[in-house]
Motif scaffolding. Sequence first.
Motif, PDB file in Angstrom:
ATOM      1  N   GLY A 103       0.812  -1.213   0.000  1.00  0.00           N
ATOM      2  CA  GLY A 103       0.000   0.000   0.000  1.00  0.00           C
ATOM      3  C   GLY A 103       0.843   1.259   0.000  1.00  0.00           C
ATOM      4  O   GLY A 103       0.546   2.230  -0.723  1.00  0.00           O
ATOM      5  N   THR A 104       1.890   1.264   0.800  1.00  0.00           N
ATOM      6  CA  THR A 104       2.776   2.423   0.842  1.00  0.00           C
ATOM      7  C   THR A 104       3.492   2.619  -0.484  1.00  0.00           C
ATOM      8  O   THR A 104       3.649   3.746  -0.976  1.00  0.00           O
ATOM      9  N   ALA A 105       3.934   1.508  -1.103  1.00  0.00           N
ATOM     10  CA  ALA A 105       4.608   1.594  -2.397  1.00  0.00           C
ATOM     11  C   ALA A 105       3.670   2.148  -3.468  1.00  0.00           C
ATOM     12  O   ALA A 105       4.083   2.958  -4.314  1.00  0.00           O
ATOM     13  N   VAL A 106       2.414   1.730  -3.438  1.00  0.00           N
ATOM     14  CA  VAL A 106       1.447   2.220  -4.417  1.00  0.00           C
ATOM     15  C   VAL A 106       1.211   3.723  -4.246  1.00  0.00           C
ATOM     16  O   VAL A 106       1.132   4.469  -5.233  1.00  0.00           O
ATOM     17  N   LEU A 107       1.109   4.175  -3.014  1.00  0.00           N
ATOM     18  CA  LEU A 107       0.970   5.619  -2.785  1.00  0.00           C
ATOM     19  C   LEU A 107       2.172   6.373  -3.359  1.00  0.00           C
ATOM     20  O   LEU A 107       2.024   7.441  -3.971  1.00  0.00           O
ATOM     21  N   GLY A 108       3.346   5.819  -3.165  1.00  0.00           N
ATOM     22  CA  GLY A 108       4.544   6.451  -3.710  1.00  0.00           C
ATOM     23  C   GLY A 108       4.526   6.503  -5.226  1.00  0.00           C
ATOM     24  O   GLY A 108       4.886   7.527  -5.825  1.00  0.00           O
ATOM     25  N   MET A 109       4.086   5.422  -5.868  1.00  0.00           N
ATOM     26  CA  MET A 109       4.040   5.398  -7.329  1.00  0.00           C
ATOM     27  C   MET A 109       3.002   6.373  -7.873  1.00  0.00           C
ATOM     28  O   MET A 109       3.229   7.044  -8.891  1.00  0.00           O
TER      29      MET A 109
ATOM     30  N   LEU B  49       0.956   9.630   1.515  1.00  0.00           N
ATOM     31  CA  LEU B  49       2.275   9.017   1.662  1.00  0.00           C
ATOM     32  C   LEU B  49       3.082   9.715   2.750  1.00  0.00           C
ATOM     33  O   LEU B  49       3.736   9.054   3.574  1.00  0.00           O
ATOM     34  N   VAL B  50       3.036  11.030   2.752  1.00  0.00           N
ATOM     35  CA  VAL B  50       3.764  11.789   3.777  1.00  0.00           C
ATOM     36  C   VAL B  50       3.214  11.456   5.167  1.00  0.00           C
ATOM     37  O   VAL B  50       3.968  11.247   6.123  1.00  0.00           O
ATOM     38  N   VAL B  51       1.880  11.366   5.268  1.00  0.00           N
ATOM     39  CA  VAL B  51       1.245  11.104   6.564  1.00  0.00           C
ATOM     40  C   VAL B  51       1.607   9.714   7.076  1.00  0.00           C
ATOM     41  O   VAL B  51       2.037   9.545   8.223  1.00  0.00           O
ATOM     42  N   VAL B  52       1.441   8.685   6.226  1.00  0.00           N
ATOM     43  CA  VAL B  52       1.684   7.317   6.693  1.00  0.00           C
ATOM     44  C   VAL B  52       3.166   7.090   6.956  1.00  0.00           C
ATOM     45  O   VAL B  52       3.537   6.326   7.865  1.00  0.00           O
ATOM     46  N   THR B  53       4.030   7.731   6.175  1.00  0.00           N
ATOM     47  CA  THR B  53       5.464   7.600   6.432  1.00  0.00           C
ATOM     48  C   THR B  53       5.830   8.202   7.777  1.00  0.00           C
ATOM     49  O   THR B  53       6.621   7.633   8.541  1.00  0.00           O
ATOM     50  N   ALA B  54       5.218   9.359   8.090  1.00  0.00           N
ATOM     51  CA  ALA B  54       5.474   9.989   9.386  1.00  0.00           C
ATOM     52  C   ALA B  54       4.950   9.119  10.528  1.00  0.00           C
ATOM     53  O   ALA B  54       5.629   8.938  11.547  1.00  0.00           O
TER      54      ALA B  54
END
Length: 323
Positions: free
Chosen positions: A46-52, A95-100
């Motif tokens: 899911g995180t990778a997809v947000l990044g793409m 992406l910024v939110v979940v990474t944080a």
Amino acid sequence: MHVAVYLPLLFPALAAFLARPLGEGLPPRAATWLLTAGSLVLATAGTAVLGMLAVTGLLRIPLLARLADGHWSAHAAQQHDPTSLSVAVLAGTLLVVVTALAGRMLVRRARTLASAMAEAACLPGPDQLVIVDDPAAEAYAVPGNPGRIVVSTGMLDALEPTEHAILLAHERAHLDHRHHLFVALAQLAAAANPLLRPLATTVGYTVERWADEDAAACTGDRAQVARTIGKAALAARRTRGRSRIPAAALGLLGRLGRLRPVGPGPGPVPRRVAALLAPAPRSRTWTTAAFLGLAAATALCAAEAAHDLQTLLELAEHAATRS
């Protein structure tokens, strides 16, 4: 990018419905491994997809293309990518939110485990077992190198001598199988994707069931283990702990001795007692297959999205070369 890119963002919601059936229907060891690994796969995809998706938005910005010496054509990227700019911006924000959130959880869990290990090293005595003079009924395992088992005099007084062996077998199982790492990894996945919180909660339950089954295997009496857990829970309700329990500790009554149910229905301790009084759980083929299918489909969709992104980059680079 095609519709497959959005599926890894939706599959965790389906996985959440399978968490409790897996936690109660599978042998606890298998359930813990399956849910923890599945959580990591779903969160990572899911995180990778947000990044793409966020990258497709960046490709549309002409200024970035010029700063990259024209290595791609922003116009071509916008023309060939079906993803709207608003979706790309939303994905970048998420992406910024979940990474944080995941980064904060990672730092907190690392500090918690480091603190627990330092506390385990500072506990008195050379043996694994540490008995503290406290009338409150408490028992928990502190991870470390080596880990320590802390039992209060109140808990020892509440249980019979034969039940002390069950208590110690349960706590040793937590240390021997490193259950705190399973809990930490599941919580990290849930921090990266809040839809995975039911899976993290279930992992907290299955590690306790795993320790219960280890204790039952040591004593050969599942009913006696169930009675011991029930007596310990009643004793803990009657008393109030005076000592600070490490956040990474796992115990006979669950993480930090939590006895109240998280949602509707019976709490984790009554469910564990009921599971011990029932026949040993066997694998449920359909729930396991459904969960594995979701994890595999998530990974395949993320791989397909990566391929689509690579194709888009090649088209944008080719257009820049021609111009």
